[in-house]
Design a protein around this motif. Structure first.
Motif, PDB file in Angstrom:
ATOM      1  N   PHE A 192       0.824  -1.201   0.000  1.00  0.00           N
ATOM      2  CA  PHE A 192       0.000   0.000   0.000  1.00  0.00           C
ATOM      3  C   PHE A 192       0.865   1.260   0.000  1.00  0.00           C
ATOM      4  CE2 PHE A 192       0.972  -1.036   4.375  1.00  0.00           C
ATOM      5  CZ  PHE A 192       1.288   0.183   4.948  1.00  0.00           C
ATOM      6  N   GLU A 193       0.202   2.367  -0.297  1.00  0.00           N
ATOM      7  CA  GLU A 193       0.768   3.704  -0.093  1.00  0.00           C
ATOM      8  C   GLU A 193      -0.253   4.496   0.705  1.00  0.00           C
ATOM      9  OE1 GLU A 193       2.697   7.414  -2.661  1.00  0.00           O
ATOM     10  OE2 GLU A 193       1.864   5.672  -3.700  1.00  0.00           O
ATOM     11  N   PHE A 194       0.168   5.040   1.821  1.00  0.00           N
ATOM     12  CA  PHE A 194      -0.718   5.799   2.705  1.00  0.00           C
ATOM     13  C   PHE A 194      -0.225   7.236   2.763  1.00  0.00           C
ATOM     14  CE2 PHE A 194      -1.725   7.020   7.286  1.00  0.00           C
ATOM     15  CZ  PHE A 194      -3.052   7.334   7.019  1.00  0.00           C
ATOM     16  N   HIS A 195      -1.114   8.170   2.445  1.00  0.00           N
ATOM     17  CA  HIS A 195      -0.784   9.601   2.470  1.00  0.00           C
ATOM     18  C   HIS A 195      -1.567  10.273   3.589  1.00  0.00           C
ATOM     19  CE1 HIS A 195       0.112  13.658   0.885  1.00  0.00           C
ATOM     20  NE2 HIS A 195      -1.116  13.931   1.290  1.00  0.00           N
ATOM     21  N   GLU A 205       3.241  17.058   5.186  1.00  0.00           N
ATOM     22  CA  GLU A 205       2.726  15.926   4.425  1.00  0.00           C
ATOM     23  C   GLU A 205       3.642  14.724   4.614  1.00  0.00           C
ATOM     24  OE1 GLU A 205       1.933  16.663   0.342  1.00  0.00           O
ATOM     25  OE2 GLU A 205       0.998  18.613   0.709  1.00  0.00           O
ATOM     26  N   GLY A 206       3.041  13.583   4.867  1.00  0.00           N
ATOM     27  CA  GLY A 206       3.819  12.364   5.017  1.00  0.00           C
ATOM     28  C   GLY A 206       3.201  11.231   4.227  1.00  0.00           C
ATOM     29  N   SER A 207       3.995  10.200   3.959  1.00  0.00           N
ATOM     30  CA  SER A 207       3.463   9.010   3.317  1.00  0.00           C
ATOM     31  C   SER A 207       4.322   7.807   3.676  1.00  0.00           C
ATOM     32  CB  SER A 207       3.364   9.172   1.801  1.00  0.00           C
ATOM     33  OG  SER A 207       4.641   9.353   1.231  1.00  0.00           O
ATOM     34  N   ILE A 208       3.682   6.657   3.657  1.00  0.00           N
ATOM     35  CA  ILE A 208       4.341   5.367   3.907  1.00  0.00           C
ATOM     36  C   ILE A 208       4.078   4.490   2.696  1.00  0.00           C
ATOM     37  CG2 ILE A 208       4.456   3.340   5.400  1.00  0.00           C
ATOM     38  CD1 ILE A 208       3.214   5.120   7.630  1.00  0.00           C
ATOM     39  N   LEU A 209       5.134   3.927   2.137  1.00  0.00           N
ATOM     40  CA  LEU A 209       5.016   3.026   1.000  1.00  0.00           C
ATOM     41  C   LEU A 209       5.525   1.650   1.392  1.00  0.00           C
ATOM     42  CD1 LEU A 209       4.552   2.447  -2.064  1.00  0.00           C
ATOM     43  CD2 LEU A 209       6.943   3.127  -2.410  1.00  0.00           C
ATOM     44  N   VAL A 210       4.707   0.627   1.194  1.00  0.00           N
ATOM     45  CA  VAL A 210       5.111  -0.767   1.402  1.00  0.00           C
ATOM     46  C   VAL A 210       4.849  -1.496   0.097  1.00  0.00           C
ATOM     47  CG1 VAL A 210       4.696  -2.898   2.672  1.00  0.00           C
ATOM     48  CG2 VAL A 210       4.578  -0.704   3.862  1.00  0.00           C
ATOM     49  N   GLN A 211       5.906  -2.028  -0.500  1.00  0.00           N
ATOM     50  CA  GLN A 211       5.770  -2.751  -1.758  1.00  0.00           C
ATOM     51  C   GLN A 211       6.766  -3.901  -1.769  1.00  0.00           C
ATOM     52  OE1 GLN A 211       5.937  -0.237  -5.197  1.00  0.00           O
ATOM     53  NE2 GLN A 211       4.784  -1.692  -6.445  1.00  0.00           N
ATOM     54  N   GLY A 212       6.237  -5.121  -1.783  1.00  0.00           N
ATOM     55  CA  GLY A 212       7.109  -6.266  -1.590  1.00  0.00           C
ATOM     56  C   GLY A 212       7.688  -6.213  -0.185  1.00  0.00           C
ATOM     57  N   ASN A 213       8.983  -6.381  -0.071  1.00  0.00           N
ATOM     58  CA  ASN A 213       9.656  -6.268   1.227  1.00  0.00           C
ATOM     59  C   ASN A 213      10.254  -4.879   1.443  1.00  0.00           C
ATOM     60  OD1 ASN A 213       9.184  -8.862   2.247  1.00  0.00           O
ATOM     61  ND2 ASN A 213      10.846  -9.722   1.025  1.00  0.00           N
ATOM     62  N   HIS A 214      10.041  -3.996   0.477  1.00  0.00           N
ATOM     63  CA  HIS A 214      10.647  -2.667   0.559  1.00  0.00           C
ATOM     64  C   HIS A 214       9.672  -1.679   1.195  1.00  0.00           C
ATOM     65  CE1 HIS A 214      13.614   0.351  -0.465  1.00  0.00           C
ATOM     66  NE2 HIS A 214      12.665   1.116  -0.972  1.00  0.00           N
ATOM     67  N   ARG A 224      -5.613   9.357   2.850  1.00  0.00           N
ATOM     68  CA  ARG A 224      -5.966   8.545   1.681  1.00  0.00           C
ATOM     69  C   ARG A 224      -5.016   7.368   1.570  1.00  0.00           C
ATOM     70  NH1 ARG A 224      -5.392  12.594  -3.204  1.00  0.00           N
ATOM     71  NH2 ARG A 224      -6.617  13.920  -1.823  1.00  0.00           N
ATOM     72  N   VAL A 225      -5.485   6.284   0.989  1.00  0.00           N
ATOM     73  CA  VAL A 225      -4.679   5.076   0.879  1.00  0.00           C
ATOM     74  C   VAL A 225      -4.838   4.488  -0.522  1.00  0.00           C
ATOM     75  CG1 VAL A 225      -6.497   3.540   1.744  1.00  0.00           C
ATOM     76  CG2 VAL A 225      -4.085   2.884   2.006  1.00  0.00           C
ATOM     77  N   ARG A 226      -3.770   3.886  -1.014  1.00  0.00           N
ATOM     78  CA  ARG A 226      -3.798   3.211  -2.313  1.00  0.00           C
ATOM     79  C   ARG A 226      -3.308   1.788  -2.130  1.00  0.00           C
ATOM     80  NH1 ARG A 226      -0.147   2.387  -6.757  1.00  0.00           N
ATOM     81  NH2 ARG A 226       1.521   3.400  -5.558  1.00  0.00           N
ATOM     82  N   PRO A 227      -4.210   0.813  -2.074  1.00  0.00           N
ATOM     83  CA  PRO A 227      -3.762  -0.580  -2.022  1.00  0.00           C
ATOM     84  C   PRO A 227      -3.036  -0.946  -3.316  1.00  0.00           C
ATOM     85  CG  PRO A 227      -6.090  -0.367  -1.423  1.00  0.00           C
ATOM     86  CD  PRO A 227      -5.678   0.926  -2.023  1.00  0.00           C
ATOM     87  N   ILE A 228      -1.952  -1.684  -3.170  1.00  0.00           N
ATOM     88  CA  ILE A 228      -1.181  -2.141  -4.323  1.00  0.00           C
ATOM     89  C   ILE A 228      -1.346  -3.654  -4.396  1.00  0.00           C
ATOM     90  CG2 ILE A 228       1.093  -2.221  -5.412  1.00  0.00           C
ATOM     91  CD1 ILE A 228       1.861   0.204  -3.690  1.00  0.00           C
ATOM     92  N   PHE A 229      -1.925  -4.132  -5.472  1.00  0.00           N
ATOM     93  CA  PHE A 229      -2.250  -5.550  -5.569  1.00  0.00           C
ATOM     94  C   PHE A 229      -1.195  -6.296  -6.372  1.00  0.00           C
ATOM     95  CE2 PHE A 229      -6.305  -3.316  -5.073  1.00  0.00           C
ATOM     96  CZ  PHE A 229      -6.755  -3.926  -3.909  1.00  0.00           C
ATOM     97  N   GLY A 230      -1.063  -7.583  -6.036  1.00  0.00           N
ATOM     98  CA  GLY A 230      -0.163  -8.437  -6.792  1.00  0.00           C
ATOM     99  C   GLY A 230       1.287  -8.324  -6.406  1.00  0.00           C
TER     100      GLY A 230
END
Length: 278
Positions: free
Chosen positions: A115-118, A190-199, A257-263
């Protein structure tokens, strides 16, 4: 004075009284009305663009409507200390409540894997809060990784703890970039957290300030060096809710706001934070 002149004065006086009686009184002053030259503060409502919707972004709180949050520590979180006001979710602290958890922690209704959370926030002087993810534990005492939100200049925790306890840090583990851009108390950030795979990445005001890889030797070494009491699944990947922390200080949040990242990625073995409330 003759009788005709007295009669004329009487007629004029009577007409004047009748005119005054028919003139409506001026409206009572409304204490909420602004004086000349003052503008009433408008509530800023954030909306997704068509491009953002197509990219998968979802609003959790737009400045007026709470679409995706609820109380974690308490069901009645709004009545206990949080309120929706001035276009933000605002944790109110009277002087006697400073340093105390009043409204409790807030949690997203959904859990996310990649996900990416803003989020945007504003602190009071000496304020402190944070966004917890990879969260486990209990509603009263959740445990997890924390994107640190801190008044770096005045809060004792940040001053004594050093960079690993200051804004943008992975709390008590990884310090933020020294060239980060941080606006002071009573200013929006403004802040954001990005989780994608193990990164994983932390962003602050348009700049990346922290990055790490889950399960890596470097991260596990930093966890061990932090001295924190470890919990099951620490440093691994699993589906998680996002927790907004009540750390006993006044803080405002907006444009969540949040953006789920699928797959991407695979879930780990640790459970998410318990979903019950008190």
């Amino acid at each position: 004075m003759n009788t005709k002149l007295l009669s004329l004065f009487a007629v004029i006086f009577t007409v004047a009284r009748l005119a005054l009686a028919q003139t409506p009184p001026p409206p009572a002053a409304n204490p909420d009305d602004k004086k000349d030259g003052e503008k009433k503060e408008e509530v800023k409502v954030f909306k997704l663009t068509d491009e953002e919707r197509a990219a998968g972004w979802r609003m959790l709180f737009d400045g007026r409507n709470n679409m995706g949050l609820r109380g974690l520590t308490f069901n009645d979180w709004i009545n206990r200390g949080w309120r929706i006001d001035r276009g933000s979710i605002f944790c109110v602290k009277d002087f006697k409540d400073m340093g105390l958890v009043t409204g409790g922690h807030i949690i997203t209704l959904e859990q996310y894997l990649d996900f990416e959370f803003h989020f945007e926030w504003k602190l009071s002087v000496s304020g402190k809060s944070g966004i917890m993810y990879f969260a486990t534990g209990t509603p009263k005492e959740p445990k997890g990784f924390v994107y640190t939100i801190m008044d770096d200049v005045h809060n004792p925790d940040g001053l004594k703890g050093g960079p690993i306890r200051r804004t943008g840090a992975l709390y008590n583990m990884i310090p933020p970039s020294p060239d980060k851009k941080l606006n002071g108390p009573d200013s929006w950030n403004e802040g954001s957290i990005l989780v994608q795979g193990n990164h994983v990445e932390h962003w602050l005001n348009g700049g990346k300030v922290v990055e790490y890889d889950l399960g890596s030797p470097e991260l596990m070494k930093q966890i061990k060096a932090s001295g924190v009491k470890q919990w099951p699944g620490i440093g691994t990947k699993f589906k998680t809710a996002l927790v907004i922390l009540d750390e006993g200080e006044e803080v405002e949040f907006r444009n969540l706001r949040v953006r789920p990242i699928f797959g991407q990625g695979t879930p780990g073995v640790a459970p998410g934070v318990q979903q019950g409330t008190r």
